[in-house]
Write a protein that holds these residues in place. Structure first.
Motif, short mmCIF file in Angstrom:
data_model
loop_
_atom_site.label_atom_id
_atom_site.label_comp_id
_atom_site.label_asym_id
_atom_site.label_seq_id
_atom_site.Cartn_x
_atom_site.Cartn_y
_atom_site.Cartn_z
N LEU A 1 55.74 28.87 39.44
CA LEU A 1 55.80 29.58 40.72
C LEU A 1 54.79 30.72 40.73
O LEU A 1 54.03 30.88 41.70
CB LEU A 1 57.21 30.11 40.95
N VAL A 2 54.75 31.50 39.64
CA VAL A 2 53.80 32.62 39.56
C VAL A 2 52.37 32.10 39.58
O VAL A 2 51.49 32.66 40.24
CB VAL A 2 54.06 33.44 38.29
N SER A 3 52.12 31.01 38.87
CA SER A 3 50.77 30.44 38.82
C SER A 3 50.31 29.96 40.19
O SER A 3 49.18 30.20 40.60
CB SER A 3 50.72 29.28 37.82
N VAL A 4 51.22 29.30 40.92
CA VAL A 4 50.87 28.82 42.27
C VAL A 4 50.55 29.99 43.19
O VAL A 4 49.56 29.96 43.94
CB VAL A 4 52.03 27.97 42.84
N LEU A 5 51.36 31.04 43.14
CA LEU A 5 51.11 32.21 43.98
C LEU A 5 49.80 32.90 43.60
O LEU A 5 49.04 33.32 44.48
CB LEU A 5 52.28 33.19 43.87
N ALA A 6 49.53 32.99 42.30
CA ALA A 6 48.28 33.60 41.85
C ALA A 6 47.08 32.79 42.32
O ALA A 6 46.07 33.34 42.80
CB ALA A 6 48.28 33.73 40.33
N GLN A 7 47.16 31.47 42.19
CA GLN A 7 46.06 30.61 42.62
C GLN A 7 45.86 30.68 44.13
O GLN A 7 44.73 30.59 44.62
CB GLN A 7 46.33 29.16 42.19
N PHE A 8 46.96 30.85 44.86
CA PHE A 8 46.85 30.98 46.32
C PHE A 8 46.08 32.24 46.69
O PHE A 8 45.21 32.22 47.56
CB PHE A 8 48.24 31.00 46.95
N VAL A 9 46.40 33.36 46.02
CA VAL A 9 45.69 34.62 46.29
C VAL A 9 44.22 34.49 45.92
O VAL A 9 43.34 34.94 46.67
CB VAL A 9 46.35 35.78 45.52
N ILE A 10 43.93 33.87 44.77
CA ILE A 10 42.54 33.70 44.33
C ILE A 10 41.77 32.84 45.33
O ILE A 10 40.64 33.16 45.70
CB ILE A 10 42.49 33.07 42.93
N ALA A 11 42.39 31.73 45.77
CA ALA A 11 41.72 30.85 46.73
C ALA A 11 41.47 31.55 48.06
O ALA A 11 40.42 31.37 48.68
CB ALA A 11 42.57 29.59 46.95
N THR A 12 42.44 32.38 48.48
CA THR A 12 42.26 33.13 49.73
C THR A 12 41.12 34.13 49.61
O THR A 12 40.32 34.29 50.52
CB THR A 12 43.57 33.85 50.11
N ASP A 13 41.05 34.82 48.46
CA ASP A 13 39.96 35.77 48.23
C ASP A 13 38.60 35.07 48.28
O ASP A 13 37.66 35.56 48.90
CB ASP A 13 40.13 36.46 46.88
N LEU A 14 38.51 33.91 47.63
CA LEU A 14 37.25 33.17 47.62
C LEU A 14 36.87 32.72 49.02
O LEU A 14 35.70 32.74 49.40
CB LEU A 14 37.37 31.95 46.69
N ALA A 15 37.87 32.31 49.81
CA ALA A 15 37.60 31.89 51.18
C ALA A 15 37.09 33.05 52.02
O ALA A 15 36.16 32.90 52.82
CB ALA A 15 38.86 31.29 51.80
N MET A 16 37.69 34.24 51.85
CA MET A 16 37.25 35.41 52.61
C MET A 16 35.83 35.80 52.23
O MET A 16 35.02 36.16 53.09
CB MET A 16 38.21 36.58 52.37
N VAL A 17 35.51 35.72 50.94
CA VAL A 17 34.14 36.03 50.50
C VAL A 17 33.15 35.02 51.07
O VAL A 17 32.06 35.37 51.51
CB VAL A 17 34.07 36.05 48.96
#
Length: 284
Positions: free
Chosen positions: A94-110
């Motif tokens: 669960l923690v890994s999925v949430l962390a990957q979601f935040v990372i993917a969102t950051d990459l998308a914003m960049v």
């Protein structure tokens, strides 16, 4: 003056470098071997506790039939016990999925704003460019003229020192946040298993709130980094050098503003998240 300016430059470069790769994105526990090992050991301890909790729960259900206590009715506690057991075992995922979601969102914003070419990839943030670029290259040498086409500025003697102080505090806050992230993962099995019993279910909600607060701070830092980095390109030429000494001073100001806002953001976000309702239903 030259010696002092060089020490300020060294402090700023070291501060930015120390934030590389673990500042704007959360820790993925599945890629952190030490955290994964500790989680496994904690899970071994938690499974017997779940068994003991099941026995206690069975006793409370039998007592509830005679006392009329609705909180321990079979229909009420059975789904909660199942959810608590599943979350306890699968918490690291669960923690890994949430962390990957935040990372993917950051990459998308960049990708749709400042572009990866100007700030680098997630593993390079914030050293790959952007608002803190001036802290990596700035300095002052009285033997060299101040701009254009260089990073030399007399404002560095005062503003650079202030930036070094702010970045030092930012390093400290980032270290604390990283420690809290790993601690939450390690304590995850016990805290999530606590949802199985009505008497301890608030502990699971508190754990989820703290995890959400940590992720919110990382996400907030990424937004601040992107917003301030959007203002950097107009002050640089095609060779990524300031157009004039005024542009160098403006870049130093942007770096100071970004660092100051990043320091103010965590207390605000943590307070908002902790005072919000928990994601799991709690029996009153």
């Amino acid at each position: 003056t030259i010696w002092y300016a060089q020490r300020v430059s060294d402090a700023n470069r070291a501060a930015v470098e120390n934030l590389k790769g673990n500042f704007l994105t959360p820790v993925d526990p599945l890629t952190d071997q030490a955290t994964t090992d500790l989680y496994g050991k904690m899970l071994v301890i938690t499974i017997p506790l779940l068994t003991l909790g099941g026995l206690i729960l069975g006793y409370l259900i039998m007592v509830a039939r005679t006392t009329g206590e609705s909180a321990y009715a079979v229909r009420s506690v059975t789904p909660r016990f199942v959810v608590g057991a599943v979350l306890s075992i699968c918490g690291i995922y669960l923690v890994s999925v949430l962390a990957q979601f935040v990372i993917a969102t950051d990459l998308a914003m960049v990708g749709v704003s400042v572009t990866p070419e100007s700030v680098g990839g997630a593993e390079e943030w914030p050293t790959g460019g952007g608002v803190f670029l001036v802290l990596q290259r700035g300095g002052f040498d009285p033997r060299i003229g101040e701009g254009p086409a260089n990073w030399n500025s007399g404002a560095w003697l005062s503003s650079g020192l202030l930036a070094a102080v702010l970045m030092t505090f930012l390093q400290m806050m980032n270290a604390v946040l990283g420690a809290v992230e790993r601690l939450l993962v390690v304590l995850g099995p016990i805290c999530l298993a606590a949802y199985a019993l009505p008497a301890s279910q608030r502990l699971a909600n508190l754990w989820l709130k703290l995890l959400s607060a940590v992720l919110a701070v990382r996400f907030g830092w990424a937004i601040v980094f992107i917003l301030f980095s959007l203002q950097v390109p107009p002050h640089l030429n095609n060779a990524s050098v300031p157009l004039s000494v005024g542009d160098t001073n403006a870049l130093i100001g942007l770096a100071l503003g970004a660092a100051a806002l990043m320091l103010v953001l965590p207390p605000i976000l943590v307070n908002l998240v902790l005072n919000s309702p928990g994601p799991l239903r709690v029996e009153r």
